[in-house]
Design an enzyme around this catalytic site. Sequence first.
Site, PDB file in Angstrom:
ATOM      1  CE  LYS A 139    -129.228   3.706  35.494  1.00  0.00           C
ATOM      2  NZ  LYS A 139    -129.615   2.588  36.396  1.00  0.00           N
ATOM      3  CE1 TYR A 159    -126.052  -0.730  34.538  1.00  0.00           C
ATOM      4  CE2 TYR A 159    -126.790  -0.038  32.357  1.00  0.00           C
ATOM      5  CZ  TYR A 159    -126.626   0.218  33.705  1.00  0.00           C
ATOM      6  OH  TYR A 159    -127.034   1.425  34.232  1.00  0.00           O
ATOM      7  CG  PHE A 212    -132.187  -7.021  36.779  1.00  0.00           C
ATOM      8  CD1 PHE A 212    -131.256  -6.143  36.240  1.00  0.00           C
ATOM      9  CD2 PHE A 212    -131.807  -7.800  37.862  1.00  0.00           C
ATOM     10  CE1 PHE A 212    -129.971  -6.049  36.770  1.00  0.00           C
ATOM     11  CE2 PHE A 212    -130.520  -7.708  38.394  1.00  0.00           C
ATOM     12  CZ  PHE A 212    -129.603  -6.823  37.844  1.00  0.00           C
ATOM     13  NE  ARG A 223    -129.686   4.848  41.496  1.00  0.00           N
ATOM     14  CZ  ARG A 223    -128.683   3.979  41.475  1.00  0.00           C
ATOM     15  NH1 ARG A 223    -128.206   3.469  42.603  1.00  0.00           N
ATOM     16  NH2 ARG A 223    -128.152   3.603  40.317  1.00  0.00           N
ATOM     17  CG  ASN A 281    -131.881   2.904  39.249  1.00  0.00           C
ATOM     18  OD1 ASN A 281    -131.630   3.165  38.082  1.00  0.00           O
ATOM     19  ND2 ASN A 281    -131.118   2.117  39.992  1.00  0.00           N
ATOM     20  CG  HIS A 297    -124.356   3.887  35.880  1.00  0.00           C
ATOM     21  ND1 HIS A 297    -124.326   2.592  36.315  1.00  0.00           N
ATOM     22  CD2 HIS A 297    -123.074   4.200  35.520  1.00  0.00           C
ATOM     23  CE1 HIS A 297    -123.074   2.133  36.211  1.00  0.00           C
ATOM     24  NE2 HIS A 297    -122.302   3.092  35.730  1.00  0.00           N
ATOM     25  CD  GLU A 330    -119.161   1.837  34.904  1.00  0.00           C
ATOM     26  OE1 GLU A 330    -119.425   2.972  35.357  1.00  0.00           O
ATOM     27  OE2 GLU A 330    -119.513   0.774  35.471  1.00  0.00           O
TER      28      GLU A 330
HETATM   29  N1  LIG Z   1    -133.845  -6.499  40.646  1.00  0.00           N
HETATM   30  C1  LIG Z   1    -133.785  -5.568  39.698  1.00  0.00           C
HETATM   31  N2  LIG Z   1    -134.855  -5.308  38.910  1.00  0.00           N
HETATM   32  C2  LIG Z   1    -134.808  -4.364  37.941  1.00  0.00           C
HETATM   33  N3  LIG Z   1    -133.706  -3.615  37.670  1.00  0.00           N
HETATM   34  C3  LIG Z   1    -132.626  -3.830  38.429  1.00  0.00           C
HETATM   35  C4  LIG Z   1    -132.601  -4.802  39.475  1.00  0.00           C
HETATM   36  N4  LIG Z   1    -131.365  -4.770  40.046  1.00  0.00           N
HETATM   37  C5  LIG Z   1    -130.673  -3.847  39.371  1.00  0.00           C
HETATM   38  N5  LIG Z   1    -131.423  -3.266  38.419  1.00  0.00           N
HETATM   39  C6  LIG Z   1    -131.003  -2.237  37.471  1.00  0.00           C
HETATM   40  O1  LIG Z   1    -129.661  -2.541  37.093  1.00  0.00           O
HETATM   41  C7  LIG Z   1    -128.814  -1.449  37.444  1.00  0.00           C
HETATM   42  C8  LIG Z   1    -127.473  -1.995  37.860  1.00  0.00           C
HETATM   43  O2  LIG Z   1    -127.631  -2.733  39.049  1.00  0.00           O
HETATM   44  P1  LIG Z   1    -126.548  -2.621  40.210  1.00  0.00           P
HETATM   45  O3  LIG Z   1    -125.176  -2.564  39.612  1.00  0.00           O
HETATM   46  O4  LIG Z   1    -126.847  -3.702  41.181  1.00  0.00           O
HETATM   47  O5  LIG Z   1    -126.918  -1.235  40.911  1.00  0.00           O
HETATM   48  P2  LIG Z   1    -126.220   0.211  40.882  1.00  0.00           P
HETATM   49  O6  LIG Z   1    -126.766   0.939  39.684  1.00  0.00           O
HETATM   50  O7  LIG Z   1    -126.667   0.867  42.170  1.00  0.00           O
HETATM   51  O8  LIG Z   1    -124.730  -0.014  40.828  1.00  0.00           O
HETATM   52  C9  LIG Z   1    -129.576  -0.699  38.536  1.00  0.00           C
HETATM   53  O9  LIG Z   1    -129.190   0.653  38.644  1.00  0.00           O
HETATM   54  C10 LIG Z   1    -131.007  -0.853  38.069  1.00  0.00           C
HETATM   55  O10 LIG Z   1    -131.287   0.080  37.015  1.00  0.00           O
HETATM   56 MG   LIG Z   2    -123.607  -1.263  39.627  1.00  0.00          MG
END
Ligand SMILES: Nc1ncnc2c1ncn2[C@@H]1O[C@H](COP(=O)(O)OP(=O)(O)O)[C@@H](O)[C@H]1O
Ligand SMILES: [Mg+2]
Length: 132
Positions: A9, A49, A57, A102, A112, A115, A126
Amino acid sequence: MERTFVMIKPDAVARGLVGRIVARLEEVGLVIERMELGTLARETAEANYAEHQGKPFYEGLIAYVTSGPVVRMVVSGPGAVAIARKLIGATNPADAAPGTIRGDFGLTLDANVIHGSDSAASADREISIFFG
Ligand SMILES: Nc1ncnc2c1ncn2[C@@H]1O[C@H](COP(=O)(O)OP(=O)(O)O)[C@@H](O)[C@H]1O
Ligand SMILES: [Mg+2]
């Protein structure tokens, strides 16, 4: 043999962490099949997304992932989806174990670092979004 989609990212690219993160993937034996640097179009970020559309968010997430260049990759190997997720660690860097990407390179949920696809079906979806 399985393929997954991994994206470094914008925060991590800006901080010069690309080499160290790619090394983590290569060190376990995963293979980088494709790799491209570039800034995502909003539509591409929205497609990736889509499952989060409408969440509080969501707008911040789209702004963040389109804020600068990302490195997008197709990564392959046995069990690549689960192995990459294990190397990446928990979504919130505050919860991610030391030794994960992470956990070692991130501090906060809104930046974070990386991805990775969460299933083989997500990986197929994807990879086609990002590489056609
Ligand atoms: N509560 C939150 N506040 C801010 N950003 C979030 C939050 N939850 C998720 N994200 C962002 O959205 C992305 C996608 O979320 P998710 O699919 O739940 O996690 P992952 O990336 O671990 O699969 C996360 O990697 C993070 O960048
Ligand atoms: Mg995810």
